[in-house]
Scaffold this active site. Structure first.
Site, PDB file in Angstrom:
ATOM      1  CE  LYS A   1      -2.340  -1.097   3.797  1.00 56.05           C
ATOM      2  NZ  LYS A   1      -1.840  -2.441   4.143  1.00 56.05           N
TER       3      LYS A   1
ATOM      4  NE  ARG B   1      -5.212  -1.586   9.181  1.00 57.66           N
ATOM      5  CZ  ARG B   1      -4.097  -1.106   8.602  1.00 57.66           C
ATOM      6  NH1 ARG B   1      -4.063   0.106   8.119  1.00 57.66           N
ATOM      7  NH2 ARG B   1      -3.032  -1.862   8.520  1.00 57.66           N
TER       8      ARG B   1
ATOM      9  NE  ARG C   1       7.126  -3.019   6.666  1.00 49.49           N
ATOM     10  CZ  ARG C   1       5.821  -2.828   6.490  1.00 49.49           C
ATOM     11  NH1 ARG C   1       5.366  -2.354   5.353  1.00 49.49           N
ATOM     12  NH2 ARG C   1       4.970  -3.126   7.428  1.00 49.49           N
TER      13      ARG C   1
ATOM     14  NE  ARG D   1       5.483  -0.820  10.351  1.00 49.29           N
ATOM     15  CZ  ARG D   1       4.429  -0.830   9.546  1.00 49.29           C
ATOM     16  NH1 ARG D   1       4.466  -0.178   8.405  1.00 49.29           N
ATOM     17  NH2 ARG D   1       3.343  -1.500   9.884  1.00 49.29           N
TER      18      ARG D   1
ATOM     19  NE  ARG E   1       1.134  -5.450  10.898  1.00 48.59           N
ATOM     20  CZ  ARG E   1       2.350  -5.392  10.338  1.00 48.59           C
ATOM     21  NH1 ARG E   1       3.394  -5.985  10.928  1.00 48.59           N
ATOM     22  NH2 ARG E   1       2.529  -4.738   9.231  1.00 48.59           N
TER      23      ARG E   1
END
Ligand code: ADP
Length: 193
Positions: A14, A89, A128, A134, A145
């Site tokens: 995204k 969401r 990532r 993160r 998630r």
């Protein structure tokens, strides 16, 4: 340019495609994930609430995110359209967005759905984690998630379908191919007004 809602599971790209769309069409970009991470960085009340939830892979309550969204939207330059990334969401968020835009005489525009298989998503998020650090990119939180995505976010696909806004793009093995499809679509929409 109409607004764009960029939609997909965690790791579906995204943020990446939002940046490319922003650049090509001069649109502005609102990422609710980035907004929340900035609130955490500043140590605000919202940031404190968000931090614990984000680290568990849970969503921030609808009313909190809805409350800040209109203000952020109103700060964007008008006329070129906004890319909503990571919002809505949940169905209440989608209803709130629809109402907020209608109050301003604006259109929701197009929903771009990114479809990527879960194994690829997991690999991307773990790589990532190594690069960006993160706190929610670890295997346990990623699994949470995905669960939250299936339970709370995926039902929105039907909602967008009913609104006649849904446009689906499947992962074709390269970012360039995905972008070609997305740009083709947006160019056509733009030519048709
Ligand atoms: P990703 O799509 O990879 O999970 P985001 O940056 O969009 O990344 O979101 C990170 C986290 O921020 C989410 O797991 C959630 O906790 C929170 N968040 C972001 N957007 C929303 C939203 N619209 N509603 C509730 N929580 C959100």
């Amino acid at each position: 340019m109409k607004n764009i809602i960029i939609f997909g599971a965690p790791g579906s790209g995204k943020g990446t495609y939002s940046a490319e769309i922003k650049e090509r069409y001069g649109m502005s970009h609102i990422s609710t994930g980035e907004v929340l991470r900035a609130e955490i960085g500043r140590g605000t009340e919202l940031g404190k609430t968000a931090a614990a939830l984000i680290d568990k892979g849970q969503l921030v309550p609808d009313e909190l995110i809805i409350k800040i969204l209109a203000d952020i939207y109103d700060q964007q330059p008008m006329g070129r359209g906004v890319i909503f990334d990571g919002f809505p969401r949940t169905i209440p968020q989608a209803e709130a967005l629809k109402e907020m835009l209608a109050e301003r005489g604006h259109d929701m525009g197009y929903m771009i759905e990114l479809v990527v298989d879960e194994q690829t998503l997991m690999q991307r998020l773990l790589s990532r984690a190594a690069k960006e650090g993160r706190t929610d990119d670890n295997e346990d939180t990623i699994k949470a998630r995905f669960d939250v995505y299936h339970q709370q976010t995926e039902p929105l696909i039907k909602w967008f379908e009913k609104e006649g806004m849904r446009h689906t793009f499947h992962w074709e093995g390269s970012k360039e191919k995905m972008l070609e499809g997305i740009f083709d679509f947006l160019d056509r929409m733009r030519d048709n007004g």
